[in-house]
Structures are given as structure tokens and as C-alpha cells.
Design a protein around this motif. Structure first.
Motif, PDB file in Angstrom:
ATOM      1  N   ILE A   1      62.214  23.577  57.177  1.00  0.00           N
ATOM      2  CA  ILE A   1      61.522  24.871  57.201  1.00  0.00           C
ATOM      3  C   ILE A   1      62.049  25.753  58.327  1.00  0.00           C
ATOM      4  CG2 ILE A   1      59.300  25.989  57.638  1.00  0.00           C
ATOM      5  CD1 ILE A   1      57.971  23.690  56.158  1.00  0.00           C
ATOM      6  N   THR A   2      62.186  25.192  59.531  1.00  0.00           N
ATOM      7  CA  THR A   2      62.630  26.001  60.667  1.00  0.00           C
ATOM      8  C   THR A   2      64.062  26.483  60.496  1.00  0.00           C
ATOM      9  OG1 THR A   2      63.151  23.934  61.844  1.00  0.00           O
ATOM     10  CG2 THR A   2      61.037  24.990  62.322  1.00  0.00           C
ATOM     11  N   ASN A   3      64.923  25.627  59.990  1.00  0.00           N
ATOM     12  CA  ASN A   3      66.318  26.042  59.797  1.00  0.00           C
ATOM     13  C   ASN A   3      66.489  26.979  58.609  1.00  0.00           C
ATOM     14  OD1 ASN A   3      67.791  24.729  61.929  1.00  0.00           O
ATOM     15  ND2 ASN A   3      67.429  22.782  60.900  1.00  0.00           N
ATOM     16  N   LYS A   4      65.595  26.876  57.634  1.00  0.00           N
ATOM     17  CA  LYS A   4      65.710  27.694  56.429  1.00  0.00           C
ATOM     18  C   LYS A   4      65.061  29.065  56.596  1.00  0.00           C
ATOM     19  CE  LYS A   4      66.568  28.275  51.941  1.00  0.00           C
ATOM     20  NZ  LYS A   4      67.941  28.305  51.385  1.00  0.00           N
ATOM     21  N   TYR A   5      63.913  29.122  57.308  1.00  0.00           N
ATOM     22  CA  TYR A   5      63.131  30.349  57.296  1.00  0.00           C
ATOM     23  C   TYR A   5      62.885  30.971  58.673  1.00  0.00           C
ATOM     24  CZ  TYR A   5      62.089  28.694  52.579  1.00  0.00           C
ATOM     25  OH  TYR A   5      62.197  28.251  51.287  1.00  0.00           O
ATOM     26  N   LEU A   6      63.051  30.228  59.751  1.00  0.00           N
ATOM     27  CA  LEU A   6      62.655  30.743  61.061  1.00  0.00           C
ATOM     28  C   LEU A   6      63.831  31.049  61.995  1.00  0.00           C
ATOM     29  CD1 LEU A   6      59.529  28.520  61.858  1.00  0.00           C
ATOM     30  CD2 LEU A   6      59.648  30.725  60.686  1.00  0.00           C
ATOM     31  N   LEU A   7      65.049  30.801  61.575  1.00  0.00           N
ATOM     32  CA  LEU A   7      66.198  31.125  62.417  1.00  0.00           C
ATOM     33  C   LEU A   7      66.376  32.634  62.500  1.00  0.00           C
ATOM     34  CD1 LEU A   7      68.981  28.548  61.424  1.00  0.00           C
ATOM     35  CD2 LEU A   7      67.608  28.578  63.504  1.00  0.00           C
ATOM     36  N   LYS A   8      66.655  33.139  63.710  1.00  0.00           N
ATOM     37  CA  LYS A   8      66.913  34.572  63.873  1.00  0.00           C
ATOM     38  C   LYS A   8      68.206  34.975  63.170  1.00  0.00           C
ATOM     39  CE  LYS A   8      64.553  35.037  68.333  1.00  0.00           C
ATOM     40  NZ  LYS A   8      64.701  35.335  69.783  1.00  0.00           N
TER      41      LYS A   8
END
Length: 257
Positions: free
Chosen positions: A132-139
Motif C-alpha cells: 500500500i505505501t509503495n503503491k499509493y503513498l510515495l511522493k
């Protein structure tokens, strides 16, 4: 400051340094240290456990320092995992005693709790959060800036420790006297459900802090949104007389039949 590692003329890591910084190399180093107890810093792991209750921000500042000095966010010392496993085993034996389980039943419960509840669920949650963090939350999606899977697992362990202490240690003091035997008594399920609220609240908050400290992530505040659902379920449980601790004890007994 001293350079973290040698680099080539174009600013990229040399082939030898690059090999040392691959996920496989870091994983091998971590697993190898599991066999060398003298190389583990248990004193520092205990320091982290203490501050996860009192000031979890300090723990994650240390993760930031590790990135600056060792070029990785995840722990390279398995001492925290070893101590967490010890606490988990001791607390599970305590549950076996409180619930009047035999030696064989307690051992079966211990295997379930360690390999399914802690490791299995931990791997699942860590992988989900890593995705989730790498797919949707990376700037800015980039190979140079991403959430390490090992760091996602460390965040889970950090958040799991207070939950373990509250639900597997502190709650043992109340099970036979207040929470379970008097399960239809308001004070009983109010006490038990409040402990669950605090424990899961700790888990959500420490998880949020873990990802919020990463400078290349955005909108990490969304990780706090489950608090609203948590509070709603808590209010419903107290209003309707649900007893989560009684349910946990019944589930543990069902497992070892």
C-alpha cells in the motif's frame, strides 16, 4: 560527516557497495545474527521497548539515524525480535495457566500464537502495508525511494509489542476476577473492552508514526482513519454488552481442543 559508502564518479554506488545494500544481503546479515546472541544488543532493544510505551517518537528517530549511518531503515539487529518472542512465550504460558489448560494444550496454544498470530499475521500485515505505501503513498515513485519490506515488518513489531503487553500481560490480572467470570457484569466487559481499545489504539498510532517518519511518503494521516471505526466499535460493544476478552479466551480454548 563521514561518507556512508564509497560511490562511483557518477554518484551511484560501486558494484561492491551495491551488493552489500541489496535486500538479500541485508536479510542474510539479519538472519545470520540470529545465531549469534553475543552480537545482539539486548540492552538497546529493552530501551526501545520502554520508549514504545512512553515516547514512540524517540524510537523512530533512532530509525532515522540508522538510515543516515547504515543506509537502511530496517533493523539490522534481531535482538528486538528475540525479546518479543520471549515475552510472547511467557504470556502465552500465563494464559494457559489462567485458563486451566494442561501442558499439551498450552504447548499447542503457544505454537498457534507464535507461528500464526505473531509471525503469520505479521508477515501478512507487513506485506500489505509494504504494498500500500509503495503503491499509493510515495511522493515520487522511484527505485531510490521506497519502503523496505524489512522496515514494514519492524513497524508491525513495534506496534505489536504494546498490544501484546496490554492484552497478554495486563489483561491476565483481570480475567478470572472481573472480565470473564462476570462476563455479564458491566464493569467486566467495560474493563476488558477498554483494554482492547487502548491496545489497538497503540497499534494504530505506532504504525502511523512508523510511516509518517519516512520523508518520501505523503498523506500518511490516512493511517489514522481506522481510529474512527475503532471508537465506534468500542461504543457499540459497551452499549450491547459484547465481551472481547471472553471471546478471545473461548477462541484460545477452541484452538487447543
Amino acid at each position: 560527516m563521514l561518507p556512508l559508502s564509497s560511490s562511483s564518479s557518477n554518484g551511484s554506488l560501486g558494484s561492491r557497495d551495491a551488493a552489500r545494500h541489496t535486500a538479500g544481503a541485508k536479510r542474510y546479515k539479519y538472519l545470520r545474527r540470529l545465531l549469534h546472541f553475543r552480537q545482539m544488543d539486548f540492552e538497546f532493544a529493552l530501551w526501545q521497548m520502554f520508549y514504545l510505551f512512553t515516547s514512540p517518537q524517540r524510537v523512530y528517530r533512532n530509525f532515522h539515524y540508522r538510515k543516515q549511518t547504515k543506509d537502511q531503515w530496517a533493523r539490522d539487529d534481531p535482538a528486538f525480535l528475540v525479546l518479543l518472542s520471549v515475552w510472547l512465550c511467557v504470556s502465552t504460558v500465563g494464559f494457559g495457566l489462567v485458563l486451566d489448560m494442561g501442558i499439551l494444550e498450552t504447548m499447542k496454544l503457544l505454537l498457534w500464537v507464535v507461528f500464526v498470530d505473531c509471525i503469520g499475521v505479521g508477515l501478512l500485515i507487513s506485506t500489505l502495508m509494504w504494498f500500500i505505501t509503495n503503491k499509493y503513498l510515495l511522493k515520487q515513485p522511484s527505485r531510490d525511494f521506497d519502503v523496505e519490506w524489512g522496515y514494514a515488518f519492524d513497524v508491525h513489531l513495534n506496534a505489536f509489542y504494546p498490544l501484546l503487553v496490554i492484552l497478554h500481560f495486563l489483561q491476565l490480572l483481570f480475567i478470572n476476577h472481573i472480565v470473564v467470570i462476570n462476563s455479564d457484569w458491566f464493569v467486566g466487559y467495560f474493563t476488558g473492552n477498554t483494554l482492547w481499545l487502548i491496545a489497538i489504539g497503540y497499534y494504530l498510532y505506532i504504525t502511523f508514526l512508523g510511516y509518517n517518519v519516512l520523508p518520501f511518503l505523503r498523506n500518511t494521516v490516512v493511517l489514522l482513519y481506522p481510529f474512527a471505526l475503532l471508537v465506534l466499535v468500542y461504543i457499540l460493544s459497551v452499549s450491547l454488552g459484547w465481551n472481547f476478552t471472553r471471546g478471545l479466551c473461548d477462541f484460545y480454548k477452541f484452538r487447543v481442543r
